[in-house]
Each structure stands twice: as structure tokens, then as C-alpha cells.
Scaffold this active site. Sequence first.
Site, short mmCIF file in Angstrom:
data_model
loop_
_atom_site.label_atom_id
_atom_site.label_comp_id
_atom_site.label_asym_id
_atom_site.label_seq_id
_atom_site.Cartn_x
_atom_site.Cartn_y
_atom_site.Cartn_z
N HIS A 1 -3.17 -2.68 21.48
CA HIS A 1 -1.99 -3.49 21.18
C HIS A 1 -2.43 -4.95 21.09
CE1 HIS A 1 1.61 -1.16 20.75
NE2 HIS A 1 1.27 -0.37 21.75
N ASP B 1 3.56 -3.93 22.11
CA ASP B 1 3.93 -3.34 23.40
C ASP B 1 4.94 -4.25 24.12
OD1 ASP B 1 1.88 -5.25 23.52
OD2 ASP B 1 1.07 -4.47 25.39
N TYR C 1 5.39 -6.15 1.29
CA TYR C 1 6.54 -6.80 1.93
C TYR C 1 7.09 -7.99 1.14
CZ TYR C 1 4.63 -4.40 6.09
OH TYR C 1 4.16 -3.48 6.98
N GLU D 1 2.60 -12.20 30.97
CA GLU D 1 3.76 -11.31 31.16
C GLU D 1 5.03 -12.04 31.60
OE1 GLU D 1 1.55 -8.63 33.59
OE2 GLU D 1 1.51 -7.07 32.04
#
Length: 385
Positions: free
Chosen positions: A94, A99, A291, A366
Site C-alpha cells: 500500500h 489502506d 481517466y 497515523e
Amino acid sequence: MYDDIKNWMIDVRRDFHQNPELGMEEVRTAKKIASYLREMNIEVIEGVGGTGVIGIIRGGSEGKTVALRADMDALPIVDEKNVAYKSKAVGKMHACGHDAHVTILLGTAKVLNDSKKELKGNVKLIFQPAEETTGGAKPMIEAGVLENPSVDAIFGLHVEPEIGTGAIGIKYGKAYAASDMFDLIVSGKSSHGAYPHSGIDAIAVAANVITALQTIVGRNVDPRDSAVVSIGMINGGSARNIICNHIEMRGIIRTLNPKTREMVLHRAKGIVENICDSMGARGEFIRHESYPSLINHESYVDIVKNNGEKLLRKDKIIAIEEASMGVEDFAYFLEKIPGAFYFLGCRNEEKGIVHPLHNCLFDIDEECLLIGVRMQVENVKSILI
Ligand code: NI
């Protein structure tokens, strides 16, 4: 309420981080997401447009429907971080923070579900596959993700290691480029290298094609606009004394403006076909449409900005001036419905979290997870309360 979910989110994120899956292979990830949502008693639909998952939170009274989107896929990169939660899947990682996006959306789901009685309308949670490859947004839209209930607005975010944790980045208008990939084939005629007049030299023709393609950005695109034409692969020839009869090239085109996109594609095709023709060869330009440009809706960027100013400090809202020539398939959602895509700071120099996206050492601070949840909750409430 928020502090209760902080440690839970760190565990959830680390589990996804250790078990990365590539685009359209997000089977475990999707199952985990669905089971977390069911634990929260949220309606779940699985297998939407491939491995996509939808959760629906119905508010206490009728109203609009706001969607939040998280992408789920990882990258084919070897995780070289030295941390306990490093990837357990060899060669997968990741490295783009998806994630974290999934975890933030699950945390947001928890908070909104607990306070759903006060919501006037619905929240649709979109867990989308394959952002990094063929794009999972389009197949999910084709499978009806924006219907039943029909979605009125959408918000998405991406972790950003250039921005410190505790800050967010916003961009008005165009944020990401449109992408087209192309294959070029130059067909000539082989002959002995000593008798070039007997053949048609595909290498000499290709050299002219490559040079002329570079004039599109320099001479056809308005200097105030932006575009990229890059050739990244070229193959051809078999021996030093044989005139080559076949060259294949592969490249990409990136543009910000839909009109410029059509112009660049038209010019590229014309250059390839006509230069080849003028030199006696045959040229083919094969476009693989990818895209569209991601264009944020101003009033929804304002919602993000106002909520950022409320939750963070005023100087923690970073206004990004220039669009990226990178791509993001959230653009497909914004073609259909209004909304905004913004950037969540995840850099922390003291913790050594400084590596760029798609790097083998990429990580997030985090602490950003909870900030992401608070932002998404407020964005929804700005519309549904
Ligand atoms: Ni990404």
C-alpha cells in the site's frame, strides 16, 4: 466519540497494510470491509463493478444523498519499510495510502451511523477497486453506484506526504489531468543495410515522428495551458545491417482541458499518419482512452475549506495553485455529480515519515486517520444537517 475509534482505526489500517491486494483483486479487502460494515449494522452491497463494495446509511429523515469514496487497491512494489506492520504479500504494497483511505471511510461510517438519526438524508459509502490500474470508478458508475438512492454530492480525499499531518490541501477547479495512452506503429520495408534505397527505413521515419510529436506541446498548445506528450517505449530492428521494417512505440498524453485533449490527440494522429505517409511508410496511432481531468466544484471545495478552518487552524488549509499532471479516477464521479477531492496531510518529519507516494518506504503518520474522519463527517453534515 472520536478518541474511542482511534486505536481501532490504527489496527484496521495496519491489517489492510499487511495484506495489500492489486487492482480488481481486492477480494480479502472487500470481504473485510463488508464484515466491518455489517458489524455496524450498515446495509452492504458487494461485487459492484468488480470487487467494489457499497454501504448505505439511511438518516432519520428524508433528504439528499451524499457519497464518500475510498479506493482500495495497492501497488506492485516491494515494501522496504522496517516496521512491524510491513506488507506480508511479496511484491505488493500500500504505497499510495489506499489502506488509510479505506480505514478513514470505515471510521467515518462508524461515526455517522451512530448519529444517523440526526441526518436528513442518506450517506453512501463507496469502496472502489483499481484506482491505480484500469480504474474502478467507471465500472462502479456503470453498475449503478450513483443510483438507488441517487447521489447528490460526493467527497473524496487522498493522503499527501508533501503536507504535514494536521493540515489539508485544497484545489479549486482542475486538480488532475486527463490521461490517454497510445501505441504507435511504423511499418516500412526491410532490406540490406548497405542498400537502403531498396527498403523503407522505419527507424529513420520513427525519428522524424518522435521529433514532430514534440512540437505539439511547444507549438500547438496555448502556452498558458498545460499538456504532456511522452514516449516511454520504443522497439524495433533485428540486426545492424538490416533496414528495419517495423517500429512500435508506447506513450502517454496528459491534458487539463477537454478541448486541448481533443486537439492534442488529433494532432498526434495526423503527425504519425502523415509523416509516415510522406516518407513511404505506414503509420498507425492507436489511442487507449483513460481517466478524464478531475475538476472540483467550487462550492464543494468551499465546504471542505470551511470545515478545515473549523476543525484545524486557518493556516493549516493549504490552497494548491497548480493542477497535477498525474491522474485520479475520482474524476469520473465528478463528471456526473458535484463534489470535491482534497488532500490530507500525512507527513511527519520527526517520525521519519517523509517518503513520496509510490515509494518503497512510503508510510503515513497515523495521526492523520482521525483528522480524515472528522473532515469527512463534517463534509457530510454540512449537507445533511
Ligand atoms: Ni492513490
